[in-house]
Design an enzyme around this catalytic site. Structure first.
Site, short mmCIF file in Angstrom:
data_model
loop_
_atom_site.label_atom_id
_atom_site.label_comp_id
_atom_site.label_asym_id
_atom_site.label_seq_id
_atom_site.Cartn_x
_atom_site.Cartn_y
_atom_site.Cartn_z
N ASN A 48 20.16 -21.96 14.09
CA ASN A 48 18.85 -20.34 13.89
C ASN A 48 17.79 -20.64 12.75
O ASN A 48 17.09 -20.48 13.13
CB ASN A 48 19.80 -19.32 13.97
CG ASN A 48 20.44 -18.96 14.92
OD1 ASN A 48 20.02 -19.07 16.43
ND2 ASN A 48 21.59 -17.71 15.41
N ASP A 104 16.28 -26.88 18.77
CA ASP A 104 17.60 -25.89 18.32
C ASP A 104 18.43 -25.72 18.98
O ASP A 104 20.23 -25.31 18.76
CB ASP A 104 16.62 -24.27 18.22
CG ASP A 104 16.74 -23.78 19.29
OD1 ASP A 104 16.61 -24.16 20.45
OD2 ASP A 104 15.97 -22.57 18.92
N ASP A 122 16.44 -17.17 19.63
CA ASP A 122 15.51 -18.15 20.07
C ASP A 122 14.37 -17.23 21.03
O ASP A 122 13.42 -17.77 20.60
CB ASP A 122 15.94 -19.08 20.89
CG ASP A 122 14.80 -19.81 21.64
OD1 ASP A 122 14.74 -19.56 22.67
OD2 ASP A 122 14.66 -20.96 20.92
N HIS A 123 15.07 -16.42 21.32
CA HIS A 123 14.18 -15.78 22.36
C HIS A 123 13.35 -14.82 22.14
O HIS A 123 11.87 -14.29 21.51
CB HIS A 123 14.74 -14.58 23.41
CG HIS A 123 14.46 -16.08 25.38
ND1 HIS A 123 15.34 -16.94 24.43
CD2 HIS A 123 14.38 -15.33 25.63
CE1 HIS A 123 16.03 -17.59 25.50
NE2 HIS A 123 14.82 -16.35 26.61
N ASP A 126 10.53 -16.83 20.00
CA ASP A 126 9.32 -16.84 21.19
C ASP A 126 8.53 -15.52 21.70
O ASP A 126 7.40 -15.95 21.39
CB ASP A 126 9.85 -17.58 22.28
CG ASP A 126 10.57 -18.88 22.00
OD1 ASP A 126 10.24 -19.19 20.93
OD2 ASP A 126 11.65 -18.81 22.74
#
Length: 416
Positions: A48, A104, A122-123, A126
């Site tokens: 992260n 990642d 992650d999302h 994004d």
């Protein structure tokens, strides 16, 4: 625990990431680079942390735009925009973001930290990057404050929503032969680089003139639109293609699960409704020259929209990893609903109550941005706290269990 119900937390242990990437560029060009690149990172660095580093670079690009471009900070027109070299930094920054976003997951597998928190984080990054890149790319294309920029925002967010919607129903992240995270980002990197060399005015050239096709009989009947508008049209076709194939994947999954193939289509309504809401606010009748699209409130408006979208898809991803119900309503839309209704009161013969001037409109847009930011920050904080507390992990620290099942912060020489 707090934000996440106990029964949903228990489903976190059943989560397993599944993904398909059919991109040839990803497989044969970028993946070998990513596989090497991840080895440069110490095993003591949490996945992260890598993701957040990439997003921080994008924020630097965005703040660079705001620093150099008075067009986005004032109501003046005719500004030249950032120096040409700035576009090269945007290209380098976006490529760095793509690379860090790609490794990642590899770092998570190297450190044994792969799990639902990583996908959520992650999302989430994004989702934030999506709106920032729309603003940056629109400036590089010379679109400025226009409905083309709004259309770009809708198309880009729609693609992201479709991917998340598809993953919720199929259980896996599907990236086709041409996808936003790979080819889409490389295309924007190319746009930044071209704008760095020629300047944004390059994109004002007519497409048929630029390609020397305007004199061909077959092409003479086609509209000779600028290159930047042609790019938007191309994006619309790409969106249609993604909608079609996303639904095919969902349809295949629903048939295998013997569930309704119609209900997933109804779950597209939250995005359609939220997009129409923002358009309704932007397209309000002019009142005392108060018009968001022509004012310095346009960029904070897009940022508020992007944060509301990130909150919405964040809840969708949370529902996916916890096997919870699909979220159909999001309370952060309330402020945009109020703004849209207030701005459109002149259609019913009434004056706006709040947005009575450009100044008041700008204040209300900034207030909406602040509320949207606070709501998303609260959501992220609560979700991270619940997941880390329940699973006994840390968000930005690599941790390992000892032989007695006790978690400890891992040391670089203790990892394998």
């Amino acid at each position: 625990m707090g934000h996440i119900p106990q029964r949903s937390l228990e489903n976190l242990k059943k989560y397993a990431y599944k993904g398909v990437d059919k991109s040839l560029i990803s497989r044969y060009v970028l993946n070998p680079f990513w596989t090497w690149f991840v080895t440069l990172w110490p095993l003591s660095v949490a996945p992260n942390t890598i993701t957040l580093t990439g997003l921080s670079i994008v924020f630097i690009n965005f703040f660079t735009l705001l620093y150099y471009d008075a067009l986005y900070l004032t109501e003046r027109e005719g500004e030249e925009g950032p120096p040409h070299w700035v576009y090269y930094t945007w290209a380098a920054g976006l490529f760095a973001y793509q690379s860090l976003d790609a490794i990642d997951g590899k770092q998570a597998r190297r450190t044994g930290m792969a799990g639902p928190l990583g996908e959520m984080f992650d999302h989430g990054c994004d989702a934030l990057n999506t709106t920032l890149e729309v603003i940056l790319a629109s400036r590089a294309l010379g679109l400025g404050r226009s409905w083309w920029t709004v259309a770009s925002q809708i198309a880009t967010l729609a693609n992201f929503y479709l991917t998340t919607w598809e993953e919720y129903h199929t259980g896996q992240l599907f990236l086709g032969h041409i996808s936003g995270p790979v080819e889409g980002i490389l295309m924007i990197v190319a746009i930044f680089s071209i704008s760095g060399y020629y300047g944004p005015q390059f994109w004002d050239q007519k497409i048929l003139t630029f390609t020397h096709l305007e004199n061909l009989t077959l092409m003479s009947r086609l509209p000779n639109i600028p290159l930047n508008e042609s790019f938007m049209v191309f994006g619309a076709f790409g969106l249609g293609f993604n909608i079609f194939y996303s639904y095919l994947n969902v349809l295949k999954a629903t048939r295998a699960q013997k569930t309704s193939s119609i209900r997933p289509l109804l779950l597209l309504a939250p995005f359609a409704g939220s997009a129409l809401l923002q358009v309704a606010w932007l397209s309000h009748p002019r009142f005392n020259n108060s018009y968001i699209l022509d004012s310095a409130a346009f960029v904070p408006f897009l940022c508020a929209w992007g944060l509301q979208f990130a909150h919405m898809v964040g809840r969708m991803i949370l529902a996916h990893v916890t096997k919870g119900p699909f979220p159909m309503w999001d309370w952060v839309w309330i402020w945009s609903i109020a703004g849209a209704i207030d701005a459109n009161l002149p259609l019913f013969g009434m004056a706006p109550i709040i947005q009575t001037s450009t100044r008041n409109t700008t204040i209300f847009v900034w207030f909406t941005l602040f509320i949207s930011f606070a709501a998303y920050a609260r959501f992220v904080t609560l979700v991270i706290n619940d997941i880390t507390n329940y699973l006994g992990i840390a968000c930005f620290t690599v941790r390992k269990k000892d032989d007695k099942g006790v978690w400890h912060n891992a040391q670089p020489d203790k990892l394998s």
